[in-house]
Scaffold this motif. Structure first.
Motif, mmCIF file in Angstrom:
data_model
loop_
_atom_site.group_PDB
_atom_site.id
_atom_site.type_symbol
_atom_site.label_atom_id
_atom_site.label_comp_id
_atom_site.label_asym_id
_atom_site.label_seq_id
_atom_site.Cartn_x
_atom_site.Cartn_y
_atom_site.Cartn_z
ATOM 1 N N MET A 76 2.682 2.572 0.806
ATOM 2 C CA MET A 76 2.471 3.310 -0.450
ATOM 3 C C MET A 76 3.224 4.637 -0.422
ATOM 4 N N TYR A 77 3.152 5.320 0.719
ATOM 5 C CA TYR A 77 3.877 6.600 0.816
ATOM 6 C C TYR A 77 5.389 6.370 0.761
ATOM 7 N N THR A 78 5.844 5.299 1.394
ATOM 8 C CA THR A 78 7.274 4.990 1.341
ATOM 9 C C THR A 78 7.714 4.770 -0.101
ATOM 10 N N ALA A 101 5.501 17.256 -6.955
ATOM 11 C CA ALA A 101 5.260 17.848 -5.636
ATOM 12 C C ALA A 101 4.124 18.864 -5.723
ATOM 13 N N PHE A 102 4.106 19.642 -6.824
ATOM 14 C CA PHE A 102 3.054 20.647 -6.973
ATOM 15 C C PHE A 102 1.682 19.971 -7.067
ATOM 16 N N MET A 104 -4.751 14.415 2.432
ATOM 17 C CA MET A 104 -4.052 13.149 2.224
ATOM 18 C C MET A 104 -4.049 12.386 3.553
ATOM 19 N N MET A 105 -4.461 11.131 3.488
ATOM 20 C CA MET A 105 -4.636 10.359 4.725
ATOM 21 C C MET A 105 -3.792 9.088 4.692
ATOM 22 N N HIS A 127 8.993 13.668 5.780
ATOM 23 C CA HIS A 127 9.494 13.830 4.414
ATOM 24 C C HIS A 127 8.345 14.214 3.474
ATOM 25 N N TRP A 128 7.208 13.561 3.672
ATOM 26 C CA TRP A 128 6.049 13.837 2.816
ATOM 27 C C TRP A 128 5.590 15.293 2.988
ATOM 28 N N GLU A 129 5.615 15.735 4.221
ATOM 29 C CA GLU A 129 5.181 17.109 4.499
ATOM 30 C C GLU A 129 6.158 18.114 3.881
ATOM 31 N N GLU A 130 7.450 17.807 3.973
ATOM 32 C CA GLU A 130 8.448 18.717 3.393
ATOM 33 C C GLU A 130 8.242 18.864 1.889
ATOM 34 N N ILE A 131 7.916 17.768 1.233
ATOM 35 C CA ILE A 131 7.812 17.783 -0.232
ATOM 36 C C ILE A 131 6.469 18.341 -0.705
#
Ligand SMILES: Nc1ncnc2c1ncn2[C@@H]1O[C@H](COP(=O)(O)OP(=O)(O)OP(=O)(O)O)[C@@H](O)[C@H]1O
Length: 526
Positions: free
Chosen positions: A270-272, A290-291, A299-300, A313-317
């Motif tokens: 799902m995250y991908t 992103a906001f 988020m888990m 990538h998720w953390e960066e965004i």
């Protein structure tokens, strides 16, 4: 990335639903009543009823831009209970068909299985509650199942009746006719009036007096994803579900509105996909998305290994370091990275409170190195449906469940999942290799979008390491075996380097986004 609507205070019974029942689009709020004795009729149902009575207007569920109150939810559940108890169930001893409103105790499906097939919605939740109210055992059915899979689950669990919505009516009528079960439409969850509120408080009194269903009785049968074989029916009891009750962990300090969405959980795929969607957005939408994601409390991720590039990538965004955890249908959650403290990439953290774990080596002795993870937990399932032998073989002494996953513990006491012992652990020339470890390295390559590592049979080595890769879209040069080996050589021991490569457009995945490696091997070996 924005369209997900996630739970802010989860009703515990929803935590027990399979993860494919908790996707984006469903959110619910919850304030739970604590201190109830564990051995009386359906604590979860009762707590929801109490909540409906005490705060009937407060939001229980948000789904598809609608809000549903506890009262709406409970009164629909009561209607469903009525509907179930008055249906002509072929293989159910439905002793009495008098109205629930007049006599709660005499209504009981006596553990008949009730299949529920619906999108993540208020109706789905009401279906579960209504089933429990009627003394039935709920069997959630996956929307993505083709007819053969549905029939397997329905025949295996001997489903008496399927509750579903209009959009699936045609299919489900056809399927139910093939396995001699009944079909019934789930009523939509609608506004309730004052009469209903009065009725709900009467219901609570009645249920308090009732002793029809004990904690050890089955409540849910969840089918495993079928990653390693035919899906097995995992029987969870009312007591087991109750043990997953979430405490008042969300502080009522008024800093957030009651309806604020605060939590999201998903599987790696799902995250991908969300990241892929994000990349195609216009800049304004990217910023807004992103906001919105950054405003969530938590988020888990779980269900399969979270690739590090996705986590990064998720953390960066969004600013969220995904909290990765490990669970199985059989005991729901067992290991987790911490809410506060270090969330270590590539690990699933440590045992949750009241969960006990052991690592068992190949010789059957307790190991502090690599071995099979065994788990004992209050939320553990009771048995595999109609599979006493498999159930018995799944436990070791002391009631520890054999997960079939090979694990190790790192220097900080965090658990690393090396993979399914029978699918992800490859035996290559005397070495035992973790496919997940190799996948994690290859996924870091900038032109690799998805990767699956398999051990393919080989006369000389027993198995050889084979990689299936999906390249990132619009990549200028698709990665070849030479480049893959060069990349791997710098990061992995020589015996872990793939010697076979397949480039595919997509890797087939099941409803949970998982790859059935056994099937893939068969496919490739022919
Ligand atoms: N965070 C995680 N990292 C790696 N693997 C995970 C993680 N969480 C869960 N898993 C894997 O998922 C498995 C549990 O999945 P689930 O209960 O949905 O059934 P399944 O194993 O996919 O299907 P079946 O039992 O039918 O083959 C675990 O045994 C483990 O292999």
């Amino acid at each position: 990335m924005v369209p997900f609507k996630a739970p802010n205070r989860l009703v515990p019974f929803l935590r027990s639903l399979p993860r494919w029942r908790q996707p984006p689009g469903l959110s619910l709020s919850y304030r739970f009543i604590s201190g109830a004795s564990p051995n009386i009729l359906m604590e979860v149902v009762k707590a929801t009823l109490k909540r409906a009575s005490a705060a009937h207007d407060s939001v229980a569920i948000r789904a598809e831009n609608n809000c549903y109150s506890y009262t709406q939810l409970v009164s629909t559940a009561c209607n469903i209970c009525d509907q179930l108890c008055s249906s002509n169930l072929s293989n159910t001893e439905c002793r009495d068909r008098t109205s629930l409103h007049t006599n709660t105790e005499s209504k009981n499906l006596h553990g008949a299985r009730v299949g529920i097939l619906a999108r993540p919605s208020a109706e789905f939740v009401a279906g579960i509650l209504g089933t429990w109210l009627s003394g039935g055992v709920a069997v959630p059915l996956a929307l993505s199942y083709p007819e053969t899979e549905l029939l397997h689950v329905m025949n295996d669990s001997d489903i008496s009746i399927v509750l579903s919505t209009q959009e699936h009516q045609e299919l489900m009528e056809k399927v139910t006719s093939k396995c001699s079960s009944n079909f019934s439409l789930l009523p939509s969850v609608e506004t309730a009036g004052n009469e209903e509120i009065h009725f709900i408080s009467n219901m609570i009194d009645k249920m308090n007096e009732s002793r029809q269903i004990e904690g050890e009785d089955p409540a849910l049968i969840l089918y495993t994803s079928g990653t390693t074989g035919k899906p097995k029916g995992v029987v969870h009891t009312h007591k087991g579900i109750l043990s997953q009750r979430w405490r008042e962990s969300y502080p009522a300090d008024g800093s957030k509105s009651d309806n604020a969405i605060t939590l999201f959980t998903g599987v790696p795929t799902m995250y991908t996909r969300l990241l892929q969607g994000y990349e195609t957005m216009e800049p304004d939408l990217k910023t807004a998305s992103a906001f919105a994601a950054s405003q969530l409390r938590l988020m888990m991720c779980g269900s399969s290994a979270l690739p590090y590039p996705v986590m990064k990538h998720w953390e960066e965004i969004t600013g969220h370091r995904l909290l990765e955890r490990y669970g199985m249908t059989e005991f729901v959650m067992a290991l987790s990275n911490p809410l506060h403290g270090t969330r270590k990439a590539g690990t699933v953290g440590q045992p949750l409170p009241r969960v006990e774990v052991k690592i068992v080596g190949e010789d059957g002795t307790i190991s502090d190195g690599v071995g099979e993870l065994c788990v004992r937990s209050p939320s553990q399932f009771k048995e595999y449906w109609k599979q006493p032998k498999v159930t018995q073989e799944s436990f070791i002494d002391g009631g520890f469940f054999k997960t079939g996953d090979t694990v190790m513990v790192d220097e900080d006491g965090y658990y690393i999942i090396l993979g399914r012992s029978n699918a992800d652990i490859m035996k290559v020339g005397g070495y035992k290799l973790s496919a997940l470890e190799i996948e994690a390295v290859i996924l870091e390559h900038p032109s690799v979008s998805e990767c699956c590592i398999l051990g393919m049979q080989d006369e000389d080595y027993g198995e050889v390491v084979c990689a299936i890769i999906v390249p990132v879209e619009d990549v200028k040069k698709v990665i070849g075996l030479e480049e893959l080996q060069k990349w791997s050589k710098e990061r992995l021991a020589p015996y872990k380097i793939p010697t076979k490569l397949f480039i595919w457009d997509a890797i087939p995945r099941n409803a949970m986004g998982k790859v059935n490696k056994k099937e893939l091997k068969k496919l490739l070996q022919h």
